[in-house]
Motif scaffolding. Structure first.
Motif, PDB file in Angstrom:
ATOM      1  N   LYS A  50       0.872  -1.246  -0.007  1.00 47.17           N
ATOM      2  CA  LYS A  50       0.032  -0.142  -0.141  1.00 47.17           C
ATOM      3  C   LYS A  50       0.812   1.219   0.046  1.00 47.17           C
ATOM      4  O   LYS A  50       0.363   2.311  -0.369  1.00 47.17           O
ATOM      5  CB  LYS A  50      -0.889  -0.087   1.333  1.00 47.17           C
ATOM      6  N   ARG A  51       2.320   1.017   0.415  1.00 52.47           N
ATOM      7  CA  ARG A  51       2.847   2.167   0.525  1.00 52.47           C
ATOM      8  C   ARG A  51       3.806   2.885  -0.871  1.00 52.47           C
ATOM      9  O   ARG A  51       4.749   3.510  -0.956  1.00 52.47           O
ATOM     10  CB  ARG A  51       4.225   1.886   1.382  1.00 52.47           C
ATOM     11  N   GLY A  52       3.425   1.786  -1.922  1.00 54.15           N
ATOM     12  CA  GLY A  52       4.327   2.106  -3.062  1.00 54.15           C
ATOM     13  C   GLY A  52       5.632   1.908  -3.194  1.00 54.15           C
ATOM     14  O   GLY A  52       6.415   2.453  -3.605  1.00 54.15           O
ATOM     15  N   ALA A  53       5.991   0.963  -2.564  1.00 51.85           N
ATOM     16  CA  ALA A  53       7.375   0.463  -2.111  1.00 51.85           C
ATOM     17  C   ALA A  53       7.986  -0.559  -3.405  1.00 51.85           C
ATOM     18  O   ALA A  53       9.210  -0.328  -3.512  1.00 51.85           O
ATOM     19  CB  ALA A  53       7.431  -0.280  -0.733  1.00 51.85           C
ATOM     20  N   ILE A  54       6.957  -1.031  -4.086  1.00 54.38           N
ATOM     21  CA  ILE A  54       7.714  -1.817  -5.180  1.00 54.38           C
ATOM     22  C   ILE A  54       7.463  -1.212  -6.656  1.00 54.38           C
ATOM     23  O   ILE A  54       6.420  -0.549  -6.699  1.00 54.38           O
ATOM     24  CB  ILE A  54       7.034  -3.212  -5.037  1.00 54.38           C
ATOM     25  N   PHE A  55       8.404  -1.102  -7.438  1.00 56.18           N
ATOM     26  CA  PHE A  55       8.329  -0.638  -8.678  1.00 56.18           C
ATOM     27  C   PHE A  55       8.742  -1.681  -9.550  1.00 56.18           C
ATOM     28  O   PHE A  55       9.772  -2.225  -9.739  1.00 56.18           O
ATOM     29  CB  PHE A  55       9.055   0.489  -8.726  1.00 56.18           C
ATOM     30  N   THR A  56       8.150  -1.969 -10.685  1.00 56.17           N
ATOM     31  CA  THR A  56       8.253  -2.980 -11.544  1.00 56.17           C
ATOM     32  C   THR A  56       8.721  -2.429 -13.020  1.00 56.17           C
ATOM     33  O   THR A  56       7.918  -1.692 -13.334  1.00 56.17           O
ATOM     34  CB  THR A  56       7.363  -4.090 -11.490  1.00 56.17           C
ATOM     35  N   VAL A  57       9.866  -2.692 -13.321  1.00 58.68           N
ATOM     36  CA  VAL A  57      10.235  -2.484 -14.770  1.00 58.68           C
ATOM     37  C   VAL A  57      10.145  -3.473 -15.655  1.00 58.68           C
ATOM     38  O   VAL A  57      10.658  -4.546 -15.274  1.00 58.68           O
ATOM     39  CB  VAL A  57      11.655  -1.888 -14.754  1.00 58.68           C
ATOM     40  N   HIS A  58       9.443  -3.349 -16.910  1.00 55.44           N
ATOM     41  CA  HIS A  58       9.516  -4.639 -17.815  1.00 55.44           C
ATOM     42  C   HIS A  58      10.872  -4.342 -18.698  1.00 55.44           C
ATOM     43  O   HIS A  58      10.939  -3.242 -19.121  1.00 55.44           O
ATOM     44  CB  HIS A  58       8.291  -4.265 -18.679  1.00 55.44           C
ATOM     45  N   TYR A  59      11.545  -5.344 -18.872  1.00 55.61           N
ATOM     46  CA  TYR A  59      12.891  -5.447 -19.789  1.00 55.61           C
ATOM     47  C   TYR A  59      12.312  -4.761 -21.122  1.00 55.61           C
ATOM     48  O   TYR A  59      12.977  -4.008 -21.687  1.00 55.61           O
ATOM     49  CB  TYR A  59      13.124  -6.779 -19.854  1.00 55.61           C
ATOM     50  N   GLU A  60      11.138  -5.382 -21.636  1.00 53.08           N
ATOM     51  CA  GLU A  60      10.677  -4.864 -22.858  1.00 53.08           C
ATOM     52  C   GLU A  60      10.499  -3.302 -23.047  1.00 53.08           C
ATOM     53  O   GLU A  60      10.700  -2.630 -23.908  1.00 53.08           O
ATOM     54  CB  GLU A  60       9.709  -5.607 -23.396  1.00 53.08           C
ATOM     55  N   ASN A  61       9.987  -2.875 -22.163  1.00 52.72           N
ATOM     56  CA  ASN A  61       9.676  -1.367 -21.839  1.00 52.72           C
ATOM     57  C   ASN A  61      10.894  -0.697 -21.831  1.00 52.72           C
ATOM     58  O   ASN A  61      11.127   0.567 -22.689  1.00 52.72           O
ATOM     59  CB  ASN A  61       8.649  -0.991 -20.653  1.00 52.72           C
ATOM     60  N   LEU A  62      11.775  -1.201 -21.289  1.00 47.37           N
ATOM     61  CA  LEU A  62      13.003  -0.408 -21.020  1.00 47.37           C
ATOM     62  C   LEU A  62      13.858  -0.382 -22.344  1.00 47.37           C
ATOM     63  O   LEU A  62      14.623   0.478 -22.643  1.00 47.37           O
ATOM     64  CB  LEU A  62      13.913  -1.021 -19.909  1.00 47.37           C
ATOM     65  N   LYS A  63      13.852  -1.546 -22.788  1.00 48.11           N
ATOM     66  CA  LYS A  63      14.493  -1.468 -24.337  1.00 48.11           C
ATOM     67  C   LYS A  63      13.689  -0.413 -25.374  1.00 48.11           C
ATOM     68  O   LYS A  63      14.424  -0.078 -26.056  1.00 48.11           O
ATOM     69  CB  LYS A  63      14.427  -3.027 -24.701  1.00 48.11           C
ATOM     70  N   LYS A  64      12.559  -0.716 -25.255  1.00 44.25           N
ATOM     71  CA  LYS A  64      11.680   0.103 -26.255  1.00 44.25           C
ATOM     72  C   LYS A  64      12.015   1.576 -26.005  1.00 44.25           C
ATOM     73  O   LYS A  64      11.675   2.464 -27.005  1.00 44.25           O
ATOM     74  CB  LYS A  64      10.283  -0.574 -26.517  1.00 44.25           C
ATOM     75  N   ASN A  65      11.711   1.685 -24.679  1.00 42.39           N
ATOM     76  CA  ASN A  65      11.617   3.367 -24.492  1.00 42.39           C
ATOM     77  C   ASN A  65      12.236   3.692 -23.255  1.00 42.39           C
ATOM     78  O   ASN A  65      11.911   3.938 -22.140  1.00 42.39           O
ATOM     79  CB  ASN A  65       9.898   3.622 -24.159  1.00 42.39           C
ATOM     80  N   PRO A  66      13.720   3.575 -23.549  1.00 43.12           N
ATOM     81  CA  PRO A  66      14.599   3.712 -22.187  1.00 43.12           C
ATOM     82  C   PRO A  66      14.548   5.046 -21.524  1.00 43.12           C
ATOM     83  O   PRO A  66      14.731   5.229 -20.323  1.00 43.12           O
ATOM     84  CB  PRO A  66      16.184   3.520 -22.880  1.00 43.12           C
ATOM     85  N   ILE A  67      14.304   6.295 -22.332  1.00 41.17           N
ATOM     86  CA  ILE A  67      14.349   7.601 -21.635  1.00 41.17           C
ATOM     87  C   ILE A  67      13.099   7.429 -20.660  1.00 41.17           C
ATOM     88  O   ILE A  67      13.338   8.018 -19.398  1.00 41.17           O
ATOM     89  CB  ILE A  67      14.266   8.661 -22.829  1.00 41.17           C
ATOM     90  N   HIS A  68      12.023   7.085 -21.112  1.00 39.66           N
ATOM     91  CA  HIS A  68      10.931   7.357 -20.512  1.00 39.66           C
ATOM     92  C   HIS A  68      10.882   6.349 -19.279  1.00 39.66           C
ATOM     93  O   HIS A  68      10.577   6.678 -17.928  1.00 39.66           O
ATOM     94  CB  HIS A  68       9.651   6.874 -21.538  1.00 39.66           C
ATOM     95  N   GLU A  69      11.211   4.959 -19.417  1.00 39.08           N
ATOM     96  CA  GLU A  69      11.215   3.978 -18.243  1.00 39.08           C
ATOM     97  C   GLU A  69      12.470   4.635 -17.127  1.00 39.08           C
ATOM     98  O   GLU A  69      12.221   4.455 -15.925  1.00 39.08           O
ATOM     99  CB  GLU A  69      11.667   2.869 -18.673  1.00 39.08           C
ATOM    100  N   THR A  70      13.585   5.231 -17.430  1.00 36.80           N
ATOM    101  CA  THR A  70      14.663   5.575 -16.621  1.00 36.80           C
ATOM    102  C   THR A  70      13.974   7.055 -15.991  1.00 36.80           C
ATOM    103  O   THR A  70      14.438   6.997 -14.774  1.00 36.80           O
ATOM    104  CB  THR A  70      16.068   5.957 -17.594  1.00 36.80           C
TER     105      THR A  70
END
Ligand code: A3P
Length: 288
Positions: A175-195
């Motif tokens: 509930k505290r927003g402590a976990i953040f999931t990054v998708h490998y595929e998103n990072l590859k396709k849109n690295p600036i946005h994901e970073t």
């Protein structure tokens, strides 16, 4: 090595005494600003590790330490991490139930990397193939798929499905927003946005050009090169890990290499298992 229903990666501390290392990690003293990086093996851990380190340092500079060293389950002694300055990025392949209890109680930040399991399977195969001394003879890809990746008895870290479902459950309760999931595929396709999203999650305010520089330095080619030139490889010689494993971290770095490996029959078999295993899950995997 097997422990708690999981086949473990061949890290020396796990080979020596897996139970002790697992328990030591779970009871680790944590700081409020620690950042845990948690991923199933071959999901892009090293890539995101490098990005997170640069974000935390606010500088696009490679870390000199060989990253294997900074895996909680691989470092020779947990004092390595006890002596790190804050904020400490800590890497691990341990499943959610074995993460440091104090970090979870603190609501400490967790970056979780998720990758298409078919590509994960291919990546593990190539990783294991080059190190028969620690992984045994894995055979060809079909054999590996059948006898290793899909075999409940020897599933690495208890298997992708269980690992990711356990994580998803934790994420839903978070509930505290402590976990953040990054998708490998998103990072590859849109690295600036994901970073940028990663930096926001870590509460680090970076200029657009800093983000762009981090993304550039962490591109597949540049990371691969840095791995060969910047890293202190001497530690590995002491660690006892085969050098073939260490030199094979940056293999291809593409989305969809599974299509070059899976037969139609294997793909159907996988999709059936996936559907069954993930029937109650909302995890969104991009297979294409
Ligand atoms: P492949 O074997 O498909 O090439 P991990 O770091 O968790 O062990 O994951 C390794 C996988 O991430 C390898 O996948 C590796 O090539 C890929 N990888 C590493 N750095 C990358 C980058 N900068 N961009 C894309 N993929 C990267």
């Amino acid at each position: 090595v097997m422990f708690d229903g999981m086949a473990l990666p061949p890290f020396p501390p796990l080979i020596n005494n897996a139970k002790k290392r697992f328990e030591d990690i779970r009871s680790l003293d944590c700081r409020q600003d620690d950042v845990l990086l948690v991923a199933y093996p071959k999901s892009g851990t090293h890539w995101i590790w490098e990005i997170v380190c640069m974000i935390l340092k606010q500088k696009a500079e490679y870390s000199k330490e060989p990253k294997e060293f900074l895996f909680l389950e691989a470092m020779p002694d947990l004092d390595v991490v006890r002596n790190l300055p804050s904020p400490r990025p800590m890497n691990t392949h341990l499943p959610y139930r074995w993460l440091p209890t104090q970090h979870i109680e603190n609501g400490g930040k967790i970056v979780h990397v998720l990758r298409n399991p078919k590509d994960v399977c291919v990546s593990i195969f190539h990783h294991a193939k080059v190190a028969p001394t620690v992984h045994g003879d894995v055979g060809d890809f079909q054999t590996f798929f059948k006898t290793r990746f899909m075999n409940p008895k020897v599933k690495l870290m208890g298997g992708w499905f269980k690992y990711e479902k356990e994580f998803e459950e934790a994420e839903k309760k978070d509930k505290r927003g402590a976990i953040f999931t990054v998708h490998y595929e998103n990072l590859k396709k849109n690295p600036i946005h994901e970073t940028r999203r990663l930096a926001d999650f870590l509460n680090i305010d970076l200029r657009q050009e800093d983000i762009a520089e981090i993304v550039d330095k962490c591109s597949f080619q540049k990371l691969k090169q840095a791995d060969e030139t910047v890293k202190d490889q001497s530690v590995f010689k002491e660690s006892g890990l085969p050098t073939t494993l260490i030199n094979n971290l940056y293999r291809k770095g593409e989305i969809g290499d599974w299509k070059n490996h899976f037969t139609v029959a294997m793909n159907e078999q996988f999709d059936t298992v996936f559907k069954e295993e993930m029937r109650d899950s909302d995890i969104d995997i991009q297979f294409e």
